[in-house]
Design a protein around this motif. Structure first.
Motif, PDB file in Angstrom:
ATOM      1  N   SER A  36       0.822  -1.214   0.000  1.00  0.00           N
ATOM      2  CA  SER A  36       0.000   0.000   0.000  1.00  0.00           C
ATOM      3  C   SER A  36       0.860   1.271   0.000  1.00  0.00           C
ATOM      4  O   SER A  36       0.377   2.328  -0.380  1.00  0.00           O
ATOM      5  N   VAL A  37       2.117   1.173   0.414  1.00  0.00           N
ATOM      6  CA  VAL A  37       2.994   2.355   0.372  1.00  0.00           C
ATOM      7  C   VAL A  37       4.080   2.227  -0.690  1.00  0.00           C
ATOM      8  O   VAL A  37       4.820   3.176  -0.941  1.00  0.00           O
ATOM      9  N   ASP A  38       4.162   1.037  -1.311  1.00  0.00           N
ATOM     10  CA  ASP A  38       5.215   0.776  -2.285  1.00  0.00           C
ATOM     11  C   ASP A  38       4.901   1.468  -3.609  1.00  0.00           C
ATOM     12  O   ASP A  38       3.926   1.147  -4.260  1.00  0.00           O
ATOM     13  N   SER A  39       5.713   2.461  -3.964  1.00  0.00           N
ATOM     14  CA  SER A  39       5.416   3.185  -5.206  1.00  0.00           C
ATOM     15  C   SER A  39       6.257   2.728  -6.392  1.00  0.00           C
ATOM     16  O   SER A  39       5.902   2.995  -7.531  1.00  0.00           O
TER      17      SER A  39
ATOM     18  N   GLN B 111       8.930  -3.801  -1.497  1.00  0.00           N
ATOM     19  CA  GLN B 111       9.622  -3.463  -0.264  1.00  0.00           C
ATOM     20  C   GLN B 111       9.438  -1.971  -0.036  1.00  0.00           C
ATOM     21  O   GLN B 111       9.147  -1.238  -0.972  1.00  0.00           O
ATOM     22  N   MET B 112       9.611  -1.544   1.215  1.00  0.00           N
ATOM     23  CA  MET B 112       9.395  -0.138   1.533  1.00  0.00           C
ATOM     24  C   MET B 112      10.740   0.557   1.756  1.00  0.00           C
ATOM     25  O   MET B 112      11.469   0.222   2.690  1.00  0.00           O
ATOM     26  N   SER B 113      11.040   1.528   0.909  1.00  0.00           N
ATOM     27  CA  SER B 113      12.238   2.351   1.100  1.00  0.00           C
ATOM     28  C   SER B 113      11.895   3.492   2.058  1.00  0.00           C
ATOM     29  O   SER B 113      10.716   3.755   2.331  1.00  0.00           O
TER      30      SER B 113
ATOM     31  N   ALA C  54       4.471   8.181   2.673  1.00  0.00           N
ATOM     32  CA  ALA C  54       3.256   7.701   3.339  1.00  0.00           C
ATOM     33  C   ALA C  54       2.962   8.537   4.585  1.00  0.00           C
ATOM     34  O   ALA C  54       1.810   8.889   4.858  1.00  0.00           O
ATOM     35  N   LEU C  55       4.014   8.885   5.323  1.00  0.00           N
ATOM     36  CA  LEU C  55       3.838   9.712   6.521  1.00  0.00           C
ATOM     37  C   LEU C  55       3.298  11.089   6.185  1.00  0.00           C
ATOM     38  O   LEU C  55       2.536  11.680   6.936  1.00  0.00           O
TER      39      LEU C  55
END
Ligand SMILES: [Ca+2]
Ligand SMILES: [Ca+2]
Length: 71
Positions: free
Chosen positions: A51-54, A59-61, A68-69
């Motif tokens: 949901s935050v992976d663009s 994986q989330m960088s 996202a924040l």
């Protein structure tokens, strides 16, 4: 002010990134959540990362976490 917030965010991110490679995987995320006393399945963890992976690497960088924040 933004710098202080970003430094704090980097600390939080570093806590999730267990192996320090700069990316949070679903597995790393799930381990932290269970250490905090909650339980989620691997697919739930992956959904959250997705949901935050663009960039689509699943994986989330830090940049994705930061975006996202900042909504
Ligand atoms: Ca990692
Ligand atoms: Ca990504």
């Amino acid at each position: 002010m933004a710098d202080i917030v970003e430094t704090a965010a980097r600390k939080v991110f570093g806590r999730y990134d267990l192996d320090g490679d700069g990316l949070v995987t679903a597995d790393e995320y799930r381990k932290i959540v269970s250490e905090l006393g909650s339980h989620i399945t691997e697919s739930e963890a992956q959904e959250l990362i997705d949901s935050v992976d663009s960039n689509g690497d699943r994986q989330m960088s830090f940049e994705e976490f930061w975006a996202a924040l900042n909504g």
